[in-house]
Design a protein around this motif. Structure first.
Motif, PDB file in Angstrom:
ATOM      1  N   GLN A 103     -74.275  62.667  35.398  1.00 16.38           N
ATOM      2  CA  GLN A 103     -73.658  62.959  34.093  1.00 16.38           C
ATOM      3  C   GLN A 103     -72.129  62.901  34.189  1.00 16.38           C
ATOM      4  N   ALA A 104     -71.607  63.403  35.314  1.00 10.72           N
ATOM      5  CA  ALA A 104     -70.138  63.393  35.496  1.00 10.72           C
ATOM      6  C   ALA A 104     -69.630  61.951  35.568  1.00 10.72           C
ATOM      7  N   ILE A 105     -70.372  61.097  36.270  1.00  7.94           N
ATOM      8  CA  ILE A 105     -69.977  59.680  36.364  1.00  7.94           C
ATOM      9  C   ILE A 105     -70.013  59.050  34.967  1.00  7.94           C
ATOM     10  N   LEU A 106     -71.071  59.382  34.211  1.00  6.45           N
ATOM     11  CA  LEU A 106     -71.185  58.817  32.852  1.00  6.45           C
ATOM     12  C   LEU A 106     -70.043  59.268  31.947  1.00  6.45           C
ATOM     13  N   SER A 107     -69.498  60.460  32.226  1.00  9.71           N
ATOM     14  CA  SER A 107     -68.432  60.962  31.355  1.00  9.71           C
ATOM     15  C   SER A 107     -67.055  60.394  31.743  1.00  9.71           C
ATOM     16  N   LEU A 108     -66.995  59.684  32.848  1.00  9.15           N
ATOM     17  CA  LEU A 108     -65.730  59.032  33.223  1.00  9.15           C
ATOM     18  C   LEU A 108     -65.428  57.889  32.265  1.00  9.15           C
ATOM     19  N   PRO A 109     -64.170  57.701  31.902  1.00  9.54           N
ATOM     20  CA  PRO A 109     -63.840  56.501  31.121  1.00  9.54           C
ATOM     21  C   PRO A 109     -64.268  55.249  31.894  1.00  9.54           C
ATOM     22  N   GLU A 110     -64.715  54.240  31.165  1.00  9.72           N
ATOM     23  CA  GLU A 110     -65.352  53.070  31.781  1.00  9.72           C
ATOM     24  C   GLU A 110     -64.531  52.416  32.896  1.00  9.72           C
ATOM     25  N   LYS A 111     -63.219  52.298  32.660  1.00 10.95           N
ATOM     26  CA  LYS A 111     -62.416  51.573  33.649  1.00 10.95           C
ATOM     27  C   LYS A 111     -62.342  52.296  34.987  1.00 10.95           C
ATOM     28  N   TYR A 112     -62.598  53.606  34.973  1.00 16.42           N
ATOM     29  CA  TYR A 112     -62.635  54.368  36.222  1.00 16.42           C
ATOM     30  C   TYR A 112     -64.066  54.404  36.767  1.00 16.42           C
ATOM     31  N   ARG A 113     -64.999  54.469  35.836  1.00 20.77           N
ATOM     32  CA  ARG A 113     -66.415  54.570  36.243  1.00 20.77           C
ATOM     33  C   ARG A 113     -66.857  53.343  37.042  1.00 20.77           C
ATOM     34  N   VAL A 114     -66.491  52.181  36.524  1.00 15.30           N
ATOM     35  CA  VAL A 114     -66.930  50.951  37.191  1.00 15.30           C
ATOM     36  C   VAL A 114     -66.342  50.871  38.607  1.00 15.30           C
TER      37      VAL A 114
END
Lengths: 206, 88
Positions: free
Chosen positions: A146-157
């Motif tokens: 869930q924490a990864i999903l809440s990261l803004p996309e450019k950081y998540r990827v």
């Protein structure tokens, strides 16, 4: 001595090369073998990129269709796996434009720095020291998902490619068309963001 | 030396480099500088350890199996593909 131009043309042979050559020479039934090799990894990457499992399935499906479509253009200049994730990342970005996801915002280093300054630890927290196998369970896995999903996309990827898929900084930069220094900056902020989430999660254990 | 006594500015400089440090992407001199600093600074040492643990947790999360229904759907789609990928 090889010139940089020559080095760029150097062919990369990996475990997938033979299979790709077979598919490109007409044995399209072998495409299934290629899908089999990567469907599990790609499904999990997609689940972590998308909020919705249905979107994740669409992303996997579209990625493999794009891979099939453009496989003829694969020049063996990189490992196939790197090229696959390049296609996946690009498919995902296109798909996400059509759907609702976490808003893309900048993570500033100052927001993490100020938190650290506010609560200077006198010792290393238990969750950072206890054996990892004693720590990892379904609840923590779900929390970090869930924490990864809440990261803004450019950081998540970036965190997915670097810390979960295991690509190097340079490979990640190549996959996403970014500079290595940009990858490093985003990775550090993404890790600090997740670290803060973990600190919150383990707060009552200290 | 406690975290209050030493040069706090140094902590801030370290803070930006800690991921590169744990990934082994810094030069020897900078690494030595960080190691010297964290041996005396609980706050920065804790930051390094919690960051390392964050990475380890990310790496340790198990994969979910691909749902059988979806795997079958993929197989069906692949079966319907033409004989050869088309050149662009």
């Amino acid at each position: 001595m090889m010139t940089a131009k020559h080095q760029n043309r150097k062919k990369v042979k990996d475990n997938d090369s033979e299979l790709i050559q077979a598919i490109n020479s007409g044995q399209s039934n072998k495409f299934h073998d290629l899908v089999k090799r990567y469907e599990q990894k790609l499904y999990n990457f997609s689940l972590r990129m998308c909020r919705d499992p249905g979107d994740a399935e669409d992303m996997v499906q579209d990625t493999f269709l794009n891979v099939f479509r453009y496989l003829k253009d694969f020049r063996y200049e990189t490992k196939f796996k790197n090229w696959l994730y390049k296609v996946a990342a690009s498919t995902c970005i296109k798909q996400r434009r059509k759907s609702k996801f976490a808003p893309d915002r900048e993570l500033s280093l100052d927001e993490f720095r100020s938190q650290d300054e506010a609560e200077v630890p006198s010792q290393v927290p238990k969750w950072a020291l206890m054996p990892l196998d004693k720590l990892l369970n379904d609840e923590l896995s779900n929390m970090i998902h869930q924490a990864i999903l809440s990261l803004p996309e450019k950081y998540r990827v970036i965190i997915l490619l670097r810390d979960i898929e295991g690509f190097s900084t340079d490979e990640t930069a190549q996959i996403l068309g970014l500079s290595s220094s940009n990858v490093k900056v985003r990775l550090h902020r993404a890790r600090l963001y997740l670290r803060d989430k973990l600190k919150g999660y383990f707060k009552n254990d200290e | 030396m406690t975290s209050d006594e030493h040069d706090h500015k140094h902590c801030l400089e370290m803070f930006e480099k800690l991921s590169e440090y744990i990934d082994g992407e810094l030069d020897q001199l900078t690494c030595a500088d960080i190691e010297k600093h964290i041996s005396n600074c609980v706050a920065c040492f804790s930051c390094v350890e919690t960051l390392k643990r964050t990475v380890a947790i990310c790496k340790g999360v198990k994969e979910k199996p691909i749902p059988e229904e979806f795997a079958q759907k993929l197989r069906d789609i692949i079966q319907g593909l033409p004989n050869k990928p088309s050149a662009t």
